[in-house]
Design a protein around this motif. Structure first.
Motif, PDB file in Angstrom:
ATOM      1  N   SER A   1      49.273 -24.711 -74.791  1.00  0.00           N
ATOM      2  CA  SER A   1      48.628 -23.764 -75.702  1.00  0.00           C
ATOM      3  C   SER A   1      48.654 -22.352 -75.129  1.00  0.00           C
TER       4      SER A   1
ATOM      5  N   THR B   1      46.640 -19.935 -75.534  1.00  0.00           N
ATOM      6  CA  THR B   1      45.340 -19.511 -75.025  1.00  0.00           C
ATOM      7  C   THR B   1      45.122 -20.023 -73.603  1.00  0.00           C
TER       8      THR B   1
ATOM      9  N   LEU C   1      46.994 -17.979 -71.178  1.00  0.00           N
ATOM     10  CA  LEU C   1      46.380 -16.670 -70.940  1.00  0.00           C
ATOM     11  C   LEU C   1      45.183 -16.787 -69.998  1.00  0.00           C
ATOM     12  N   VAL C   2      44.410 -17.863 -70.168  1.00  0.00           N
ATOM     13  CA  VAL C   2      43.285 -18.076 -69.256  1.00  0.00           C
ATOM     14  C   VAL C   2      43.813 -18.240 -67.839  1.00  0.00           C
TER      15      VAL C   2
ATOM     16  N   SER D   1      54.923 -15.032 -72.524  1.00  0.00           N
ATOM     17  CA  SER D   1      54.969 -15.886 -73.706  1.00  0.00           C
ATOM     18  C   SER D   1      56.276 -15.698 -74.482  1.00  0.00           C
TER      19      SER D   1
ATOM     20  N   ILE E   1      46.677 -12.973 -80.162  1.00  0.00           N
ATOM     21  CA  ILE E   1      45.849 -13.569 -79.108  1.00  0.00           C
ATOM     22  C   ILE E   1      46.013 -12.825 -77.777  1.00  0.00           C
ATOM     23  N   THR E   2      47.270 -12.528 -77.420  1.00  0.00           N
ATOM     24  CA  THR E   2      47.517 -11.931 -76.114  1.00  0.00           C
ATOM     25  C   THR E   2      46.847 -10.554 -75.975  1.00  0.00           C
TER      26      THR E   2
ATOM     27  N   LEU F   1      42.963 -11.186 -75.870  1.00  0.00           N
ATOM     28  CA  LEU F   1      42.370 -11.789 -74.669  1.00  0.00           C
ATOM     29  C   LEU F   1      42.668 -10.984 -73.414  1.00  0.00           C
TER      30      LEU F   1
END
Lengths: 278, 362
Positions: A108, A110, A113-114, A156, A219-220, A223
């Motif tokens: 995923s 997300t 990114l975490v 990504s 999202i990128t 976040l």
């Protein structure tokens, strides 16, 4: 005839889940926002003129293009050696290596990114190591700013760049590189004079695709930007959910969509030119 | 370097491919004099292309040495070997013009900028393509692309010219002409050359020396006439040229006795035992009824015609004989006897004892 019938379910889903909402979105973009901020049903281009007349919109467009353009370029540049290596591998390894290169897509976005936050954050791996070695006293800011967004975006986009390059380089005959070698060209000159020029259309195609993906990324920037990075995608979100100015949000979404369609057409032209050259 | 030392020497070259049990190239050794053209001839998978690629440096041998002009080049990468290679697919750079393709090699060899253009044009003129200098490869026909590839390989004045199935991508009508042109050019320039082919006619027509290869080994290395007329092994006899196969036992005095009861004279010095003999169709004479065998033709067989194949210049008569099925090929125009024969007709065939190529039965 049968083909059309078989495509009907997919066309139905597309119509219901994509085209219909898109039409609604367009309709909303033509509504009016009153002084109080309420939406009034109308048919007007006010939202568009308001957005295009606002300097901030142009700054956002510049930000978005700059961010995606550079991230896509770096992603493609980094994907090229990977794609060349996969191409040079024996057929047994090629499939496995290609799978490894696109493996990030299986996780995923997300979650990835975490992961980057854990690496780039103030208390992240890199800063901890730098301070422990004694190279820095204060943490270097690498997230919640443009750097973080760029790193996350580039990472990504890379699998897509590898995929497009592999498809493009597949048509590049390795005999050409061998021929260059027998004529006296070392590996570097072979790369510069033969491999790179012949890979140029594939590089351009990869850049355009990753550029489009980068422009539409939400999202990128959200976040990794920590609210300090403003691009079109995040602004649409802000307009819709924070300012609750739906006509403006819809109009900006339509502008973004128009830009992306233009880019995809450009990419189609590149593909067409490539086909004509081959 | 003395005149007698070979220009190209292969010493015990070995190459395996991953996953294959048998080596692709199995201890190949050969010498090639300066200015000679060597054909590596064999069926697909015999190791001929691998051998060529090892000479060019595109593949590394596991063991063995490659010497050019007495110098060991085994460890050199391809770009330091100074060899001109013509690939099967020509491998012309699609983003460069004909003259650009040729000049690229000159540039890589360090030829001065001012000299490159004239020399590249001269190379194109050599192959008769001076009018096509500014064309891109895709604007050229297969034959023209082939010539550009040849010009590009020759322009660098290579120590060795290597050609990988140079004619296989051309259509049959062009092939003969290009074949003779390559040969004439190679002889005129005195370039030592190696070319790979699976076509025996090509090998016999072009080469000074033919190496017939099978399963990674050289079966025979000799001049074309020698290969065709005195094949050293059973494989060479069957791969190069066509031949009828005669099975039987060799007896004292070189007499071959077949199961069908024929006793044929041979020139074989093999020990008595089961053997296989091969007979080329063009060696077999058709005798007129009552005609005595010409002097020297020690073998005469009574036969029945099974099939007649007329191809214009040649007529092939397939006959059942006590020695098995034997084919006689006659010049259809000069030899008229065959015209009366129909399937089932009795006939007599004659050939020399030396025409039987005898090998131990496998």
């Amino acid at each position: 005839m049968i083909g059309w019938l078989l495509a009907l379910p997919a066309l139905g889903v597309m119509g219901l889940a994509f085209l219909w909402p898109l039409a609604m979105l367009f309709r909303i973009s033509l509504n009016r926002t009153t002084e109080t901020g309420a939406m009034e049903v109308a048919v007007t281009g006010e939202s568009y003129t308001r957005l295009l007349g606002d300097e901030f919109t142009w700054e956002l467009i510049g930000n978005t293009l700059g961010l995606s353009g550079t991230s896509a370029a770096i992603a493609v540049a980094m994907a090229l050696p990977v794609a060349l290596m996969i191409r040079a591998a024996s057929p047994r390894w090629r499939g496995l290596l290609a799978l490894l290169a696109i493996a990030p897509l299986l996780v995923s976005g997300t979650a990835r990114l975490v992961g980057w936050m854990a690496i780039l954050g103030d208390q992240g791996m890199i800063n901890v190591v730098l301070r422990w070695v004694g190279l820095t006293d204060a943490p270097i800011r690498m997230i919640n700013n443009w750097t973080g967004v760029r790193v996350g975006l580039m990472e990504s986009l890379m699998p897509y760049a590898v995929l497009v390059l592999l498809a493009g380089l597949g048509r590049l005959d390795s005999r050409l590189e061998e021929a260059a070698a027998t004529l006296g060209a070392n590996r570097f000159r072979t790369f510069i004079r033969v491999t790179l020029p012949l890979a140029a259309p594939a590089l351009l195609a990869a850049w355009l695709l990753t550029l489009v993906l980068g422009i539409s990324a939400f999202i990128t920037p959200r976040l990794m930007g920590g609210g300090r990075v403003f691009v079109l995608a995040t602004e649409i979100y802000n307009l819709a959910l924070e300012s609750v100015d739906w006509p403006a949000a819809a109009a900006m979404a339509m502008l973004l969509l128009g830009g992306l369609i233009l880019l995809m057409l450009l990419r189609g032209c590149v593909g067409w030119l490539q086909g004509k050259r081959a | 370097m003395s005149r007698s030392s070979p220009h190209l020497r292969l010493e015990q070259l070995v190459r395996h491919y991953a996953g294959a049990a048998a080596p692709a190239v199995d201890r190949i050794s050969l010498d090639l004099p300066r200015g000679a053209l060597l054909a590596l001839l064999g069926p697909s998978g015999c190791g001929k292309t691998t051998t060529l690629r090892m000479i060019a440096g595109l593949e590394k041998p596991e063991s063995g040495r490659i010497l050019v002009g007495g110098r060991d080049v085994t460890a050199l990468p391809p770009h330091k070997r100074h060899m001109g290679v013509v690939f099967q697919s020509y491998a012309l750079f699609p983003h460069m013009t004909s003259v650009g393709n040729v000049a690229f090699g000159l540039e890589m060899q360090g030829v001065a900028r001012a000299e490159r253009g004239p020399r590249a044009l001269a190379a194109l003129e050599l192959v008769g393509l001076s009018g096509f200098a500014q064309r891109k490869p895709r604007q050229l026909s297969g034959g023209q692309q082939q010539r550009v590839a040849l010009a590009r390989a020759l322009a660098i004045e290579p120590d060795l010219l290597l050609l990988d199935e140079p004619l296989s991508a051309l259509d049959a009508k062009l092939r003969e002409g290009v074949r003779d042109e390559i040969r004439a050019l190679q002889q005129r320039l005195g370039t030592t050359a190696v070319f790979v082919t699976h076509d025996q006619t090509e090998a016999l027509a072009m080469a000074d020396l033919v190496a017939v290869m099978n399963a990674g080994k050289v079966e025979q290395l000799a001049a074309p006439e020698e290969i065709f007329e005195r094949p050293a092994t059973r494989f060479v006899a069957t791969f190069v040229g066509r031949a009828a196969r005669i099975q039987g036992r060799l007896e004292a005095g070189g007499v071959l006795r077949t199961e069908g009861g024929a006793a044929l004279r041979t020139h074989s010095s093999l020990a008595a035992g089961p053997v296989e003999a091969f007979l080329r169709p063009h060696r077999v004479r058709l005798l007129a009824p009552g005609e005595a065998a010409p002097t020297g033709m020690a073998n005469v067989l009574d036969a029945t015609l099974a099939r007649r194949v007329y191809t214009g210049e040649i007529v092939a008569l397939e006959a059942n004989t006590p020695a098995g099925v034997i084919t006689a090929e006659l010049h259809a125009g000069t030899d008229g006897l065959w015209r009366e024969l129909q399937p089932g007709s009795p006939m007599r065939l004659a050939f020399r004892d030396t025409d039987l190529l005898v090998f131990p039965a496998p």
